[in-house]
Design a protein around this motif. Sequence first.
Motif, short mmCIF file in Angstrom:
data_model
loop_
_atom_site.label_atom_id
_atom_site.label_comp_id
_atom_site.label_asym_id
_atom_site.label_seq_id
_atom_site.Cartn_x
_atom_site.Cartn_y
_atom_site.Cartn_z
N GLU B 42 16.63 4.24 -33.55
CA GLU B 42 15.51 4.21 -34.50
C GLU B 42 14.18 4.59 -33.82
O GLU B 42 13.38 5.33 -34.37
CB GLU B 42 15.36 2.81 -35.10
CG GLU B 42 16.39 2.46 -36.15
CD GLU B 42 16.36 0.97 -36.49
OE1 GLU B 42 17.30 0.52 -37.15
OE2 GLU B 42 15.41 0.25 -36.08
N LEU B 43 14.00 4.05 -32.60
CA LEU B 43 12.72 4.27 -31.89
C LEU B 43 12.70 5.58 -31.09
O LEU B 43 11.63 6.06 -30.71
CB LEU B 43 12.45 3.09 -30.94
CG LEU B 43 12.25 1.72 -31.60
CD1 LEU B 43 12.23 0.62 -30.55
CD2 LEU B 43 10.94 1.68 -32.38
N GLY B 44 13.89 6.08 -30.78
CA GLY B 44 13.98 7.31 -29.99
C GLY B 44 13.66 7.09 -28.53
O GLY B 44 13.28 8.02 -27.81
N ARG B 45 13.80 5.89 -28.04
CA ARG B 45 13.54 5.58 -26.63
C ARG B 45 14.25 4.28 -26.26
O ARG B 45 14.75 3.57 -27.15
CB ARG B 45 12.04 5.43 -26.36
CG ARG B 45 11.40 4.36 -27.19
CD ARG B 45 9.96 4.08 -26.77
NE ARG B 45 9.28 3.21 -27.73
CZ ARG B 45 9.42 1.90 -27.81
NH1 ARG B 45 10.24 1.29 -26.98
NH2 ARG B 45 8.76 1.19 -28.70
N ALA B 46 14.23 4.01 -24.94
CA ALA B 46 14.83 2.75 -24.47
C ALA B 46 13.95 1.56 -24.90
O ALA B 46 12.73 1.73 -25.04
CB ALA B 46 14.97 2.77 -22.96
#
Lengths: 107, 318
Positions: B42-46
């Motif tokens: 959802e966030l596109g990152r860790a």
Amino acid sequence: MPSELIDKLRLELRRGTLTVAVLAQLRTEHYGYTLRKALVELGLDIDEGTLYPLLRRLEAQGLLTSEWREEDKREKRFYRLSPEGRTILKQLLDEWRALNGALDNIV
Amino acid sequence: MNTLVDHYLLQLRTFLPAKQREDIAAELRQSIGSAVEERERELGRALTDNELNEVLRGFGHPMVVAGRYLPMQQLIGPDVFPLYWYVLQAVLIVIAVLGGLLAGVALLTAPNAAQAAIQVGVQFFWFALQAAALVTIVFAALDHGKARFAFLERFDARKLSAGVLGVRSAPLSPIPRSDTVFEIAATAIFLLWWVEWLVFPSEWLGVVLQLPNDVERFFYPALALCVVELVRLGVDLVRPYRTLPRVALRLVLNVAWLTLIVLAFRAERLVEIAENVSSQNPDGVLWMAQASMSTVLFVMAIVTAMLVATDVVRLFRR
């Protein structure tokens, strides 16, 4: 106090229905995470800390079967309704419909 | 996976039942992994540690989550709890009444009254704690063993209305349980003193007192009356209402007590000195002891006579 009371009463009301909902949803195979997602999407919010122990209890009671299997390169534990669970679910749903009907008549 | 998750699972494993520990931990690790993956998509990152913390908070505290896997979810379940609560209250009330009475006796008789009363109070507090723990352990074991109390399940209203010796009679009035508990405690203390298992401190008087033979001859009648009283009070405790036969039984017992008290009064002395240890004025001490005993007996006679009169009125009204 009224909000605490309503929380307590809601919890009591939900307790039995969660079991029926989980059994009904496991007519199709799920692993824990997707089962919770499916229940939440259908409007029944249940936290993981409640769902996973409930799955174990239902399995210990012989109502569910489970197996570890790999999916998307990850080992997952899949649950489904056992034949005994299917019979029990039918009886519970009959009971639920009778209760629901009675409650509709009362309110 | 993140060390935060490792620590969470490590904590959780310590609380899990040994047989299922690895299996449950593996399943939860997989589930947490799926939740983290979805959030990261959802966030596109860790996820940051704060975000990961939020995911884990959704699962709950390790001890709480692990506790839900335990076969024993409660110490005493709802089936056994009402009986447990009743027994616990009864035991604690009896101990409190006994402790209160003995503390009172200590206040009145001991040389260092306040210290003696505090000692009795502290002893009874620990005794009450131990009794409460014992009752709880017994009921927890009964609940764990899925014990069923047959008398609760085989409830029969007809039997519930039977009184002493199974005689059934319409209830006249309720008996407050607090009254019964007080009577049990008082009778038990008298009985223990009568058989000399309970000795009130009297060294400070400088003499050893004893009952004279004129009073000692009532030993067995008083003993028998105490035992019958305790049985009657036990029935009152379980079935707390007056019935005609039970009122009649109490009347008979109180008439017997009154007779004993009157006979004791006719004795030359109620108390005598067995040994003079250090008293300079044994006659004075004896006079005081005699006066105390007479006062106690007189009060007992008045109270017993009032109880007799009350029961006679109850029977005649009926």
